[in-house]
Design an enzyme around this catalytic site. Sequence first.
Site, short mmCIF file in Angstrom:
data_model
loop_
_atom_site.label_atom_id
_atom_site.label_comp_id
_atom_site.label_asym_id
_atom_site.label_seq_id
_atom_site.Cartn_x
_atom_site.Cartn_y
_atom_site.Cartn_z
CG ASP A 212 -0.21 -0.17 2.53
OD1 ASP A 212 1.04 -0.25 2.53
OD2 ASP A 212 -0.89 -0.22 3.58
CG ASP A 288 5.83 -2.87 13.57
OD1 ASP A 288 5.47 -3.77 14.36
OD2 ASP A 288 5.03 -2.07 13.06
#
Length: 444
Positions: A212, A288
């Site tokens: 995206d 992350d």
Amino acid sequence: MAKVAFCDFRFLLLIAAAVFIYIQMRLFATQSQYADRLAAAIEAENHCTSQMRSLIDQISLQQGRIVSLEEETTRRDQECGQIKSLLQHHRRKDLQRLIDKVQVPVAAVVIMACNRADYLERTINSVLKYQRPISSRFPLFVSQDGSNPDVKSKALSYDQLSYIQHLDLKPVQTERPGELIAYYKIASHYKWALDQLFYKYNFTRVIILEDDMEIAPDFFDYFEATAALLDKDKSIMAVSSWNDNGQKQFVHDPYELHRSDFFPGLGWMLARPTWNELSPKWPKAYWDDWLRLKENHKGRQFIRPEVCRTYNFGEHGSSMGQFFKQYLEPIKLNEVQVDWKSLDLSYLLEDKYTMHFANIVDKAKPVYGADMVAKAYNIDGDMRIKYKDQSDFENIAHQFGIFEEWKDGVPRAAYKGVVVFRYQTKRIFLVGPESLKQLQIKDF
């Protein structure tokens, strides 16, 4: 007596006549010989003249042939020169093509995909727009997690990329009740894809994108220039194209780069030695945030730009649009074609950057008290604002509208506790309680 004398005279006349006739005959014979010789000489001369003319004609003919041969030789020499030039040109092209084929890539680029075919198409088209001319230096992959047929069909419709697929049919066991399975699947997919690219395909660096994202015109130049920093400085854990505070109102300079103690993600480059360390202990979920833990980054830092080189348009996804309207949608994607390879980026090396950054912070005007936004509006030039703790930071960050989030004691985008962003093009430094000491700046 007279008669005898007359007879003698007649006899003498006869003798004289005979002699005369003899002499005339000799003269005639001689003249005839000379005439024959002269005729022979004239004939010989004529023959010689004829032969000479024939020789002259032959010489003229030969000279004409020689001139013709010289012209032919010159023409063929020119043709040979042209052929040699063409051969050299084609050899150079063939050699360049060979070099391109065997050229060591800067990094593989992988787009991580799952079930959003329309998003994936937009991302691939954005990447190919700038990757096509340099595809040998940045080979492109799409890694799909799962078997969504639309995503697979879309990826396979592009000849310019390689497709790999992660199929893990084992049921996911979350560690805490209520956790989203998606975060576990994403972490598993990342480990599998990076293992494939580093160990199966043997790349030395990998740039990770999500399905995206759109990229800036200088995206690949940026990563090629910073790859040298990543190799040289072992205190750099990764290079990112993202700035968490990269919204339009907070950025200005497309040439500005920073070091950060906070992992930015969202379009980042990792080297194999670091992956060798991370792969065996890769987390089951929330990869992350795991990278942002001090026990994992071990004091290493991340290069990030002031103006983002990626734009995240993914309003719908596993995070369900968290922060999208406030922090992601307003991000400014760089539009300037920066020639990164011509710039000296050595100031970003660990032994230089602290002094470089300290000089900038030291020159900023200290500002105290409340209502910082109003004071920032009225003060010319860079300014620094000191915060006391996390709560104080969150209060000031909220006033300006930047990210308030911390992870493991580090604010987003911070370097040694300092968060820098733009306000009306001037720089504002939010300075932690220990930041000036770490930067060796005197605090008056």
